[in-house]
Design a protein around this motif. Structure first.
Motif, mmCIF file in Angstrom:
data_model
loop_
_atom_site.group_PDB
_atom_site.id
_atom_site.type_symbol
_atom_site.label_atom_id
_atom_site.label_comp_id
_atom_site.label_asym_id
_atom_site.label_seq_id
_atom_site.Cartn_x
_atom_site.Cartn_y
_atom_site.Cartn_z
ATOM 1 N N LYS A 196 27.125 45.929 27.913
ATOM 2 C CA LYS A 196 28.153 45.537 28.883
ATOM 3 C C LYS A 196 27.504 44.886 30.109
ATOM 4 O O LYS A 196 26.406 45.243 30.507
ATOM 5 C CB LYS A 196 28.983 46.744 29.322
ATOM 6 N N GLN A 205 37.625 40.213 33.678
ATOM 7 C CA GLN A 205 37.548 40.838 32.358
ATOM 8 C C GLN A 205 38.198 39.970 31.286
ATOM 9 O O GLN A 205 37.653 39.802 30.199
ATOM 10 C CB GLN A 205 38.216 42.211 32.395
ATOM 11 N N THR A 251 39.466 41.828 39.171
ATOM 12 C CA THR A 251 38.681 42.421 38.080
ATOM 13 C C THR A 251 39.348 42.187 36.723
ATOM 14 O O THR A 251 38.652 41.966 35.734
ATOM 15 C CB THR A 251 38.470 43.921 38.319
ATOM 16 N N VAL A 263 32.926 43.891 29.277
ATOM 17 C CA VAL A 263 33.389 44.693 30.410
ATOM 18 C C VAL A 263 33.837 46.063 29.908
ATOM 19 O O VAL A 263 34.533 46.156 28.893
ATOM 20 C CB VAL A 263 34.546 43.997 31.153
#
Length: 225
Positions: free
Chosen positions: A212, A183, A179, A192
């Motif tokens: 987002k 990002q 993640t 994000v």
């Protein structure tokens, strides 16, 4: 006065009045993003400086005095007014049904290219990421790995996802590696939102999620119910 036309065009390339939300949007070139300025703070941004005085020569009679104030011209006389919207598919400014829209979606980090145009080093790096997903996230299960990769691809391709990925493991297993990579290097931090506050999805306000593409909920409290 005609000499001001070029200055007006330059000014309007950075500022645009907006009816919803009320105020002015300003293009921030240093962060490559738009910033909304509310009505009550406009005068701090676009200063009502002393009027510039011009004299125009008439064919008959004395010269006529003309005053120009950049704040008055922009806030009262300038007729272009937009409505703000978020749409990854649209350009920065577009018209729909006669209404001018300002697309304040910040844009993606990369321009899409065919997979064949990437160098072999990039392909190896992607395989490394996929292996981590398969080995750590999915415990070696290829069917689950394929689902996760397709989910991430769909999310990155601007599709609205109707499921969530729920990760649970011990401390330090590497859940956040993927993640953080997405990002930082795939979507960009502007697309994000990362939080550990459950009110982000349980509360009454979710303005922080506007525009987002991916929401990361980390270390969220859980209940058996």
């Amino acid at each position: 006065m005609s000499d001001l036309d070029q200055a007006k065009c330059y000014f309007c390339s950075y500022f645009i009045p907006c009816s919803n939300p009320h105020g002015v949007f300003m293009w921030r070139s240093e962060i490559k993003n738009l910033e909304h300025i509310s009505d009550k703070n406009i005068n701090k941004l676009i200063r009502p400086i002393t009027n510039k005085v011009f004299y125009t020569q008439s064919e008959q009679g004395p010269s006529q005095k003309v005053e120009f104030n950049i704040n008055k011209w922009f806030m009262i006389e300038y007729s272009t007014v937009c409505v703000a919207t978020y749409d990854p598919q649209k350009s920065h400014i577009f018209k729909l049904g006669g209404q001018l829209y300002l697309n304040i979606f910040p844009g993606f980090l990369h321009i899409l290219h065919p997979i064949s145009t990437f160098e072999s080093t990039t392909h190896l790096a992607v395989k490394f990421i996929f292996f981590h997903i398969q080995d750590i996230w999915c415990s070696g299960d290829w069917n689950l790995t394929e689902y996760v990769i397709k989910w991430l691809a769909g999310m990155s391709a601007k599709r609205k996802m109707y499921s969530i990925l729920y990760l649970k493991s011990g401390q330090g297993w590497g859940k956040s590696i993927i993640t953080d990579f997405i990002q930082r290097s795939v979507l960009g931090t502007q697309l994000v939102y990362k939080t550990s506050n459950p009110q982000t999805i349980l509360g009454s306000f979710n303005g922080q999620l506007q525009g987002k593409v991916l929401l990361l909920l980390e270390k969220m409290p859980t209940e058996k119910s």
